[in-house]
Scaffold this motif. Structure first.
Motif, PDB file in Angstrom:
ATOM      1  N   ASP A 197       5.736   7.069   0.406  1.00  0.00           N
ATOM      2  CA  ASP A 197       5.840   6.432  -0.913  1.00  0.00           C
ATOM      3  C   ASP A 197       4.933   7.086  -1.955  1.00  0.00           C
ATOM      4  OD1 ASP A 197       7.546   4.625   0.266  1.00  0.00           O
ATOM      5  OD2 ASP A 197       6.026   3.057   0.518  1.00  0.00           O
ATOM      6  N   LYS A 215       2.060  -1.824  -4.276  1.00  0.00           N
ATOM      7  CA  LYS A 215       2.928  -2.150  -3.138  1.00  0.00           C
ATOM      8  C   LYS A 215       2.147  -2.922  -2.076  1.00  0.00           C
ATOM      9  CE  LYS A 215       6.575  -0.420  -0.203  1.00  0.00           C
ATOM     10  NZ  LYS A 215       7.571   0.606   0.088  1.00  0.00           N
ATOM     11  N   TYR A 240       2.122  -3.733   1.883  1.00  0.00           N
ATOM     12  CA  TYR A 240       2.655  -3.293   3.174  1.00  0.00           C
ATOM     13  C   TYR A 240       2.344  -4.325   4.245  1.00  0.00           C
ATOM     14  CZ  TYR A 240       3.171   1.333   1.106  1.00  0.00           C
ATOM     15  OH  TYR A 240       3.549   2.378   0.322  1.00  0.00           O
TER      16      TYR A 240
END
Ligand code: NAD
Length: 286
Positions: free
Chosen positions: A110, A68, A70
């Protein structure tokens, strides 16, 4: 379970952050990155379009996966800190939850926890000015983006770091020796970062069994370094004068970070580790 790493300061495939991500991925870690808000769109679209695929190749032939990305602006700790003009800025308004505290909360939501925290970012708006010509505002901005950003990151991530975790930042020899051209208070910011590495190693070590080290890296032609303007000169100087007369690759810094994050380095904390072909050990150029 494999380890999980959060690397702050990745916005292309040329810098130390990317190389550290690759070395950690090659060692089996799951990779999360924090990307400076204004650079987020281009980084994510380049990733999606396969522009980095060649540099994503790991030693086993597979491609590094970034679990991911960010958005992050490490000069703001929480939404109350963000001035109106930044809030209204188009590039910032398009993303959300990018202050340090919010990013740590998002990562917790998450993924629950991390094992490795990497700070690979710096910014000094007046870096090309000599210290004698640096404004108070420029000096404090350099310290805010390049030094306090690390204190803040560690402060907000420590609660979600597993005991035995490891944290790494990147510094430069201009903190302790005169490097003309590294101005704007950036030399001061690196000195603060190195001193803080010791105090944070004590505090995070005693409280959470987390190790804190910094890598003093040799010159690399990254995007940030090219903005300073003297990087080619520093690379040439290092090649000519260092004990090891070879090009320094970002991967050598990445591999050192992977070592420092691993149990192989379980007794190393509060240290400045030089990854610079030995240039720091020279007294004069020859
Ligand atoms: P880089 O451009 O790859 O990395 C710097 C990153 O910082 C960029 O991705 C930029 O978007 C990000 N950034 C800037 N301000 C930010 C903010 N407020 N919030 C979040 N991100 C922000 O360049 P690099 O040279 O690989 O730099 C990584 C680290 O290595 C820095 O700490 C730098 O001082 C250090 N370092 C670099 C060299 C060199 O010669 N390149 C030598 C020694 C140490």
């Amino acid at each position: 379970r494999g380890k999980r790493a959060f690397i702050a300061g990745v916005a292309d495939d040329n810098g130390y952050g990317w190389a550290i991500a690759k070395s950690l991925a090659a060692a089996g870690a799951e990779i999360l990155v924090g990307t400076w808000v204004p650079a987020l769109n281009i980084f994510e679209s380049s990733l999606r379009r396969g522009k980095f695929d060649e540099s994503r190749v790991l030693p086993d032939g597979s491609l590094m996966n970034i679990a991911k990305v960010y958005p992050l602006d490490a000069v703001f700790d929480n939404p109350e800190d963000v001035p109106e003009d930044v809030k209204a800025n188009k590039r910032y308004a398009g993303s959300s939850n990018w202050t340090v505290q919010e990013v740590a909360e998002s990562v917790k939501k998450d993924f629950g926890s991390i094992d490795i925290l990497v700070h690979s970012l710096a910014n000094g708006p007046e870096v090309s000015k000599p210290l004698l010509e640096t404004s108070r505002k420029g000096y404090l901005a350099a310290i805010s983006a390049s030094s306090y950003s690390y204190v803040s990151l560690l402060k907000h991530f420590v609660p979600i770091m597993n005991p035995g975790g490891s944290s790494i930042s990147l510094t430069y020899i201009a903190s302790e020796r005169i490097i003309p051209g590294y101005g704007g208070g950036m030399s001061s910011a690196k000195a603060a970062l190195e001193s803080d590495t010791q105090v944070l190693a004590f505090e995070a070590g005693r409280k959470h069994k987390i190790r804190v080290n910094t890598i003093s890296a040799g010159p690399l032609g990254s995007r940030a370094a090219k903005a300073i303007g003297f990087i080619e000169k520093m690379i040439d100087y290092s090649f000519a004068n260092a004990p090891l007369q070879k090009e320094l690759s970002a991967g050598e810094v990445g591999n050192t970070a992977a070592f420092l994050a691993s149990p192989l380095a379980s007794a190393i904390t509060g240290a400045v580790i030089y990854v610079d072909n030995g240039l720091n050990a020279m007294g004069v150029g020859v």
